[in-house]
Design an enzyme around this catalytic site. Structure first.
Site, PDB file in Angstrom:
ATOM      1  N   ASP A 210       0.830  -1.198   0.000  1.00 54.65           N
ATOM      2  CA  ASP A 210       0.000   0.000   0.000  1.00 54.65           C
ATOM      3  C   ASP A 210       0.874   1.262   0.000  1.00 54.65           C
ATOM      4  O   ASP A 210       1.878   1.317   0.709  1.00 54.65           O
ATOM      5  CB  ASP A 210      -0.859  -0.036   1.276  1.00 54.65           C
ATOM      6  CG  ASP A 210      -1.924   1.023   1.290  1.00 54.65           C
ATOM      7  OD1 ASP A 210      -2.796   1.004   0.412  1.00 54.65           O
ATOM      8  OD2 ASP A 210      -1.903   1.873   2.208  1.00 54.65           O
ATOM      9  N   GLU A 273       1.571  -0.543  -4.869  1.00 54.96           N
ATOM     10  CA  GLU A 273       0.577   0.457  -5.275  1.00 54.96           C
ATOM     11  C   GLU A 273       1.359   1.739  -5.515  1.00 54.96           C
ATOM     12  O   GLU A 273       1.749   2.435  -4.585  1.00 54.96           O
ATOM     13  CB  GLU A 273      -0.482   0.696  -4.197  1.00 54.96           C
ATOM     14  CG  GLU A 273      -1.543   1.670  -4.679  1.00 54.96           C
ATOM     15  CD  GLU A 273      -2.145   2.552  -3.598  1.00 54.96           C
ATOM     16  OE1 GLU A 273      -3.191   3.157  -3.866  1.00 54.96           O
ATOM     17  OE2 GLU A 273      -1.578   2.667  -2.492  1.00 54.96           O
TER      18      GLU A 273
END
Ligand code: GLC
Ligand code: CA
Length: 533
Positions: A210, A273
């Protein structure tokens, strides 16, 4: 050694499938999908032909941001199941040839994490240095006492919250309950090495990382410059986050993790990401093919749905990636409107064309749950919304793309028991659902299954070679490994220019072979030249 040559990179040529766990399948009738529900769906995913599942956050969390605010990196969220369920899932998926990838959140923790609780207990606490603290600016009157710089968080407020007890601000690039970790502290590196090994040792096949570009912050905490002329991927709220993210030191973290990941048999996947508009910068997160294995390509997601725009992103991406690296394609996720809505406006021909492209591009491809039945966004009424980060991400928030999987046409959509209220409302599961599409050979679901089977045979676990071919305006034509793809992005028929080989798959099951390609129709044939399927 050439990573491709040894054939052990399981994600090359593979299909990943993102499951938003809370919306997949609820087995204990609390309205939330759970890990036993993921296990219950494995046969379906094997039938569909996926190679790996990326699970949205599964770790304990107060859920201010639905799991992206982690309070324990070594556990399983009680709403979703237990560590034993996770072990069982890894084993059962493995028996079906499916790998499990977890979501790892290294940029920030929850404010409920024990590290932060301790950090907050005083300036001398053991974990104080795990987070980013700063004194208020000095000065009299209005000038004094404010946050140390102009950084803003994901909902547009100051990225700094005052901790009254210690008189210092802490940094949060997302919600105030998501304090950013301080990667200048070597102990944070140690903690994450341990976390990564803990899951790899349990058989987890990799991580989706993330906010992969966010970890380090400028050591001088300089002001972010104004965002001039950039889009949604370049910044927000008028600022370009060059000092609050994208710092060069972050690359070292991935070189370090890559050594750990490559040390496991088979190698574990690091999938970032990487939220950025610049493809050169995106490519830099692959390093010399010694950092991230895959970096999500948001410029592809946000490209206009036309031949020129999409083909340009693909050309530029492939030109910039280091040798031996694999691109990764995706069109929807839990933060972005579903592509059958965003690109397709609900027109299933466009969704099918997008799927054909996604599956035939070289490298790794990623489905978001429901893509395979062309699930669309669901209008979630204000009072039912569950996403608190809405203002920073879009006016409507992200609930529209997080609604329960549409398994069948029953009132509970096959998602939960009858009469249970799901955590987010169902979409039109009568119109679109897995059960009905499974029985219909011409359905989008069966098209996807055929495409995934073709992809497996054609790419054989390799990153296929790619060559863009000349085509009429509005048409995208390319050779991908042994496949020749022609995609008509116009609303009129176009003649097929070159002699085409045997038709393998088309998005329009009614189409007659040899006649012009219909509006929004895609066709895969065997390439006349090069390796054969
Ligand atoms: C990523 C996640 C998003 C989350 C944010 C903060 O962008 O995909 O859902 O809100 O990070 O963790
Ligand atoms: Ca449940």
């Amino acid at each position: 050694m050439d990573a491709k040559a040894n054939g052990t990179r399981w994600w090359h040529g593979a299909t990943l499938y993102q499951i938003y766990v809370r919306s997949w399948r609820d087995t204990n009738s609390d309205g939330y999908g759970d890990l036993p529900g993921v296990i219950a769906g494995l046969d379906y995913l094997q039938w569909l032909g996926v190679d790996g599942i990326w699970l949205s956050p599964t770790m304990p969390s107060p859920d201010a941001d639905w799991g992206y605010d982690v309070s324990d990196y070594l556990g399983v969220h009680p709403d979703l199941g237990t560590l034993a369920d996770m072990d069982k899932l890894i084993a059962e998926a493995g028996q079906r040839g499916i790998k499990i990838v977890l979501d790892l959140v290294p940029n920030h923790t929850s404010s409920a994490h024990a590290w932060f609780t301790d950090a907050r207990s005083g300036r001398d606490s053991v974990h104080r240095g795990y987070y980013v603290w700063a004194d208020p600016v000095k000065g009299e009157g209005e000038a004094g006492g404010g946050p140390p710089n102009n950084w803003l968080d994901a909902i547009g407020g100051p990225a700094w919250t005052m901790d009254d007890a210690s008189g210092q601000y802490y940094l949060h690039n997302f919600l105030p309950s998501q304090p950013d970790l301080n990667w200048w502290d070597p102990r944070v590196h140690e903690e994450f090495r341990d976390i990564i090994r803990f899951w790899f040792d349990r058989g987890v096949a990799g991580f989706r990382i993330d906010v992969a570009h966010g970890l380090y912050k400028d050591d001088l905490l300089r002001d972010n410059p104004p965002l001039i002329g950039g889009g949604r991927l370049d910044g927000g709220f008028g600022l370009r986050p060059v000092y609050s993210s994208h710092r060069p030191d972050t690359h070292g973290v991935y070189r370090d993790w890559r050594k750990i990941a490559d040390g496991y048999p088979p190698q574990r996947l690091l999938l970032g990401e990487t939220w950025m508009g610049d493809l050169g910068m995106l490519a830099s997160y692959y390093g010399q093919n010694d950092e991230l294995d895959l970096a999500f390509n948001l410029p592809f997601v946000f490209a206009e749905f036309n031949a020129g725009a999409l083909a340009r992103v693909v050309d530029e991406t492939l030109a910039k990636l280091p040798a031996g690296a694999s691109p990764v394609w995706t069109a929807s996720n839990h933060d972005i409107s579903r592509f059958p809505t965003r690109w397709g406006g609900g027109d299933e021909r466009k969704a099918r064309l997008a799927l054909l492209v996604l599956v035939t591009l070289p490298g790794t491809t990623t489905f978001y749950y429901g893509d395979e039945i062309a699930m669309t966004d669901v209008a979630v009424p204000g009072e039912l919304r569950r996403d608190r980060m809405s203002p920073g991400v879009g006016t409507e928030g992200r609930d529209a793309e997080r609604t329960p999987m549409q398994w069948d046409p029953s009132p509970s959509a096959g998602f939960t028991a009858e009469g249970v209220t799901p955590w987010l409302p169902f979409g039109d599961n009568v119109r679109r659902n897995v059960a009905a599409q499974r029985d219909d050979p011409g359905s989008t679901l069966n098209l996807c299954r055929d495409l995934l089977a073709l992809r497996r045979t054609a790419f054989g676990g390799q990153v296929a070679s790619y060559e863009r071919l000349p085509a009429r305006p509005g048409v995208w034509s390319y050779r991908s490994g042994p496949l020749l793809v022609t995609a008509n992005f116009t609303d009129h028929p176009v003649p097929l220019s070159d002699p085409h080989g045997e038709s393998l798959i088309t998005t329009d099951p009614e189409a007659e072979p040899g006649v012009p390609l219909g509006p929004w129709q895609g066709l895969v044939t065997r390439a006349a030249r090069g390796p054969q399927v």
